[in-house]
Each structure stands twice: as C-alpha cells, then as structure tokens.
Design a protein around this motif. Structure first.
Motif, PDB file in Angstrom:
ATOM      1  N   SER A   8      63.941  70.174  28.916  1.00  0.00           N
ATOM      2  CA  SER A   8      62.736  70.431  29.955  1.00  0.00           C
ATOM      3  C   SER A   8      61.955  71.698  29.151  1.00  0.00           C
ATOM      4  O   SER A   8      62.597  72.316  28.758  1.00  0.00           O
ATOM      5  CB  SER A   8      63.461  70.912  31.213  1.00  0.00           C
ATOM      6  OG  SER A   8      64.074  71.861  31.117  1.00  0.00           O
ATOM      7  N   VAL A   9      60.837  71.532  30.064  1.00  0.00           N
ATOM      8  CA  VAL A   9      59.924  72.597  29.676  1.00  0.00           C
ATOM      9  C   VAL A   9      59.147  73.131  30.710  1.00  0.00           C
ATOM     10  O   VAL A   9      58.605  72.356  31.609  1.00  0.00           O
ATOM     11  CB  VAL A   9      58.695  72.093  28.759  1.00  0.00           C
ATOM     12  CG1 VAL A   9      57.856  73.294  28.388  1.00  0.00           C
ATOM     13  CG2 VAL A   9      59.253  71.705  27.218  1.00  0.00           C
ATOM     14  N   GLY A  10      59.451  74.503  31.083  1.00  0.00           N
ATOM     15  CA  GLY A  10      58.727  74.943  32.229  1.00  0.00           C
ATOM     16  C   GLY A  10      59.481  74.124  33.661  1.00  0.00           C
ATOM     17  O   GLY A  10      58.583  74.266  34.372  1.00  0.00           O
ATOM     18  N   GLY A  11      60.661  73.956  33.398  1.00  0.00           N
ATOM     19  CA  GLY A  11      60.979  73.394  34.665  1.00  0.00           C
ATOM     20  C   GLY A  11      60.874  71.999  34.798  1.00  0.00           C
ATOM     21  O   GLY A  11      61.052  71.244  36.015  1.00  0.00           O
ATOM     22  N   VAL A  12      60.242  71.300  33.943  1.00  0.00           N
ATOM     23  CA  VAL A  12      59.898  69.828  33.979  1.00  0.00           C
ATOM     24  C   VAL A  12      60.541  69.183  32.936  1.00  0.00           C
ATOM     25  O   VAL A  12      60.300  69.350  31.575  1.00  0.00           O
ATOM     26  CB  VAL A  12      58.368  69.690  33.743  1.00  0.00           C
ATOM     27  CG1 VAL A  12      58.024  68.024  33.810  1.00  0.00           C
ATOM     28  CG2 VAL A  12      57.764  70.418  35.142  1.00  0.00           C
TER      29      VAL A  12
END
Length: 328
Positions: free
Chosen positions: A129-133
């Motif tokens: 994930s990146v930035g909570g996504v």
C-alpha cells in the motif's frame, strides 16, 4: 482499506470497451445483422457497467431479475443465429509479410507479458500500500494483476506496431466477431455452476447413485465418479464447476466416508477426469471453439473431433489410476 485498482473498476473498463464495440458495429453497414449483433454486445456490456447501479437503485432482488432477463435475451440472440461478422479492411499478403519481417519474434512479447506481469504483481504486490491505499484489490488480487498484465501487453503492442488505442479497440471487435457467442460462455458457465451449488445438485446426485449403484462396489463408484466428472464438465464447460457437484454427491459420501479413500489423490485424479470432458465439448469454448474460429477452420468442431480419442484414453487411464491409488 481502498485500492488503486479494484475489481469494480476493471468491470467498468470492460463495459466501456464493449460499448465502443457496439458503436462500431452499428456504424458497420457491411454487417447484415448489425442491429442484433450490437444488441447482443450491448446487453453483455450493461452487466459490467450497470450492475452496481441497479443493485443500489432497485435492490438485489430486482437487479438480479433484470440481469436474468438480459441473460435470456443474450441466449436467444445467439441461439437463433442473429450474430454476424462485420466487414473489415484486410491488408494484402505482401503488407502482412512486410510487417511480420519488421517486427519479427518481438510479436510474442505482448503475449508473454500477460502471464509474467500477472504472476509478478500477484506475488510482489500482495499487501503493498501507498499512503493507506492498496495498489491492487486485495480481495481479487489475481484478477487485478491480470488487468495490469493486459494493459502492459497493449502498451507493448502499440510500441511494436505503431498502432493507436482506437486500432486496438477495432481489433478487439474483429476478434469478438470471429469468436461470437463463445466469448460470453465462461461467465455464463460460472453462473451455472453457482446455480447448481445453490440448488444442492450434489445431494440429488448422491440420492440417484444410491438407487442404481451398490455402495459396496468400489470400482463402480470410481467409474461413476470419473465418468460423471467428464459428463458434467461437458455440460458445464469447466471441471471447476463440475467438481463441487460430483465430489459432494459421490466422492465424499461414498468413497471417502464409506471406503476411507485418500482425499488427495482422489480429488486430483477426479479433476483430471473432468478435464477429459473439457476436450470433448463445445462448452469449453476457450479451448475448442475459439481456436477453430481464430484459425478460420471450415469445421468449427474439428478440434473436438481430433481430441476425442485422446480424451477417452485418458479417462480410462484415470479410472484405473484412481482405483489402484486412492484406497489405503
């Protein structure tokens, strides 16, 4: 946690492409059945585009009924032979030969990219994930990875051929026209498998077997299970759809519970017996009908006819292997 590429977005992309194909078909005056052909792909495309909207607006029950009507209409259009192949501008033999000489073996790169990228994304992007996504939908990771693989293949194809996105859509239409109704079979058969499971068909199979086969006869139970897997696969087009029905109806209650068969080799050889049925049915469209259409064979069932002797030989071998390997 949300994902950058979700299964719903993939369905919407498929729906948009299908609607572009519908527009191209309607504009093709050289297609003698362009209205019904366009209607066929329009109905199929609406399932991908508007299913979520129907569920949210009308509820599951009404949405399922509407989609059910669309499925019936799709079946009627195909069943009455209302699909036809459009008109396409064909390049000359010399033009195709020049293009082949220019690209060479690099033409296989897009085809190779699909499985390679799919496997890499499935293995390397699980839980990433990146930035909570999440980058890919974690609930449908393999399908999301397959979408990335297909997009990578399209980009590589554009680079190699110097084509355009519109050209890719046109070629998609040409291939779908060549394949015809068989292109929708995998989705239809998946629904059929779900219907069989919901209807508890496995229990019905168990009751029928109890009436006509001696439960103490190991060999007959093995024969019924293997032949049944092949026959159900021929009906449903996929051994995965036939497996839960026959395993719940024969393998589990008789072979495993009564005769204490080893489950591992039992279900493995059972699936192989099902694949023998795949070789002998037009319902296995991806393997038997699509290649005949793409190769423009005069006999669309030639692939099946060629495979039948091999399939029957393998089925007999699977019966013997199961009988001698599964009992402790």
């Amino acid at each position: 946690m949300s994902a950058l590429i979700t299964i719903n977005e993939i369905y919407y992309l498929i729906g948009v492409i299908l609607m572009l194909l519908v527009g191209m078909t309607l504009r093709d005056k050289g297609n003698p059945k362009r209205m019904t052909t366009a209607l066929f792909w329009f109905l199929f495309g609406t399932v991908f585009l508007f299913s979520d909207l129907l569920v949210s607006a009308l509820g599951k029950s009404m949405a399922y009924r509407i989609i059910g009507v669309e499925v019936v209409l799709i079946s009627l259009i195909a069943g009455f032979g209302l699909l036809s192949i459009g008109s396409y501008k064909q390049r000359s033999h010399d033009e195709r030969q020049a293009s082949a000489n220019q690209i060479g073996n690099w033409i296989f790169l897009p085809a190779v990219l699909i499985p390679v990228v799919t496997v890499l994304c499935t293995v390397l992007l699980k839980g990433v994930s990146v930035g909570g996504v999440y980058l890919l939908d974690q609930k449908q990771l393999t399908l999301a990875a397959l979408c990335v693989g297909c997009i990578s293949a399209i980009l590589a194809g554009w680079k190699l051929t110097g084509g355009t996105p519109l050209h890719a859509v046109r070629e998609s239409r040409r291939l779908l026209d060549a394949i015809g109704w068989a292109a929708v079979l995998p989705q239809m058969l998946a629904m059929l498998g779900g219907v069989f499971v919901a209807a508890q068909t496995g229990k019905s199979v168990q009751e029928v077997v109890s009436l006509f086969v001696n439960p103490d006869s190991r060999f007959m139970l093995v024969v019924i299970y293997c032949v049944g897997m092949a026959l159900f696969t021929m009906i449903m087009g996929n051994a995965f759809a036939a497996f839960p029905v026959l395993t719940a109806g024969i393998a589990l209650p008789f072979l495993i519970t009564v005769h204490h068969a080893d489950p591992a080799p039992l279900v493995t050889i059972g699936m192989l017996a099902g694949y023998c049925g795949t070789l002998m049915t037009p319902m296995g469209a991806n393997y038997n009908i699509v290649p005949a259409a793409l190769l423009e064979l005069k006999d669309k069932y030639l692939v099946i006819k060629t495979q039948i002797p091999t399939a029957l030989t393998l089925l007999a071998a699977n019966i013997l292997l199961m009988y001698f390997l599964i009992f402790r």
